[in-house]
Enzyme design. Sequence first.
Site, mmCIF file in Angstrom:
data_model
loop_
_atom_site.group_PDB
_atom_site.id
_atom_site.type_symbol
_atom_site.label_atom_id
_atom_site.label_comp_id
_atom_site.label_asym_id
_atom_site.label_seq_id
_atom_site.Cartn_x
_atom_site.Cartn_y
_atom_site.Cartn_z
ATOM 1 N N LYS A 58 74.404 32.097 75.043
ATOM 2 C CA LYS A 58 75.062 31.024 74.294
ATOM 3 C C LYS A 58 74.316 29.707 74.423
ATOM 4 C CE LYS A 58 79.569 28.877 73.511
ATOM 5 N NZ LYS A 58 79.079 27.479 73.532
ATOM 6 N N SER A 117 74.679 49.251 59.681
ATOM 7 C CA SER A 117 74.107 50.597 59.798
ATOM 8 C C SER A 117 74.992 51.650 59.136
ATOM 9 C CB SER A 117 73.938 50.952 61.278
ATOM 10 O OG SER A 117 73.643 52.328 61.446
ATOM 11 N N TYR A 140 77.180 52.905 69.232
ATOM 12 C CA TYR A 140 76.260 52.158 68.360
ATOM 13 C C TYR A 140 76.914 51.927 66.996
ATOM 14 C CZ TYR A 140 72.552 51.257 65.025
ATOM 15 O OH TYR A 140 71.817 50.703 64.008
ATOM 16 N N LYS A 179 58.703 51.595 68.392
ATOM 17 C CA LYS A 179 60.065 51.972 68.748
ATOM 18 C C LYS A 179 60.095 53.207 69.652
ATOM 19 C CE LYS A 179 63.377 51.788 65.723
ATOM 20 N NZ LYS A 179 64.174 52.036 64.497
#
Length: 306
Positions: A58, A117, A140, A179
């Site tokens: 934050k 997604s 997820y 990835k």
Amino acid sequence: MRVLITGGAGFIGSNIAFALQDEYPDAKVYILDNFSSGHFKNLIGFKGEVITGDIRDKALWDELRKRLSFDVVYHEAAITDTTVTDQKLMMEVNADSFRYILDSALEWNAKVIYASSAGVYGNTPPPMVEDRGLEPENVYGFSKLMMDHIAQDYMERYPELRIVGFRYFNVYGPRESYKGKTASMIYQLAVKMMHKQRPRIFKWGEQKRDFVYIKDVVKANLLALEKELSGIFNIATGVARSFNEIIDILNRELGTNLETEYFDCPYDFYQEHTQADISRARKELGYEPDFSLEEGIRDYLKYIKA
């Protein structure tokens, strides 16, 4: 125009960065990334600035609001490994931090374009439509659905704020190699087969996915930049193809004749068939995919070989 891309060292974020650099040469582009999964090599040739930081911090957002302002925020930062089971971590990174981004955008009066997604749909029957079948199979997908809920809440409370969410289906293309094991099956199968190794997939390869090439994903993101609208959209081709078909295409394009090796799926959760209804994106965004699976793989192989 001043643009911030969170997760800009990652797969989709870096492709957006270079597209903006090409299409809007006068824009000032900043990337925010903690380099936990992104890679600096994805940004070789990038002419903007990179800020190293964690979207969960934050204090980072408080500092950014003091020092900078943006017209557009592309929010691509996330835990994208769908096998991560740490629920608290997934929710903090993917969902909770999204509020910091939206609050900052409110202060900047910036448009927000973010990555959701197809994982939000779980194993509900295709074709997947944006307002139904929201039954994620893993944390997820749940975290991305909660992002969509947060976005919808802000859309209702602050109608002047432009928020566009993209439910990406199975994206593949250049700059995903870093990835690792979470790179697309198209990339992993192509590399294996280019080394004359037999492709390995779950039994019996008839699982279907709506594979979308990164250039079409970038196209959607640039359309959202130009349009004055808010909403959540499926970004895909609208056509489901099997893993067996990918191997057939790769064998044909690579001039190989490698036989598939099948093995049991080790996961309790697994999407058997994803296919998007893209009529909302067509109508409201003017989005139309340019690449079929054959065309996308053919184009992608040039990058992989290089």
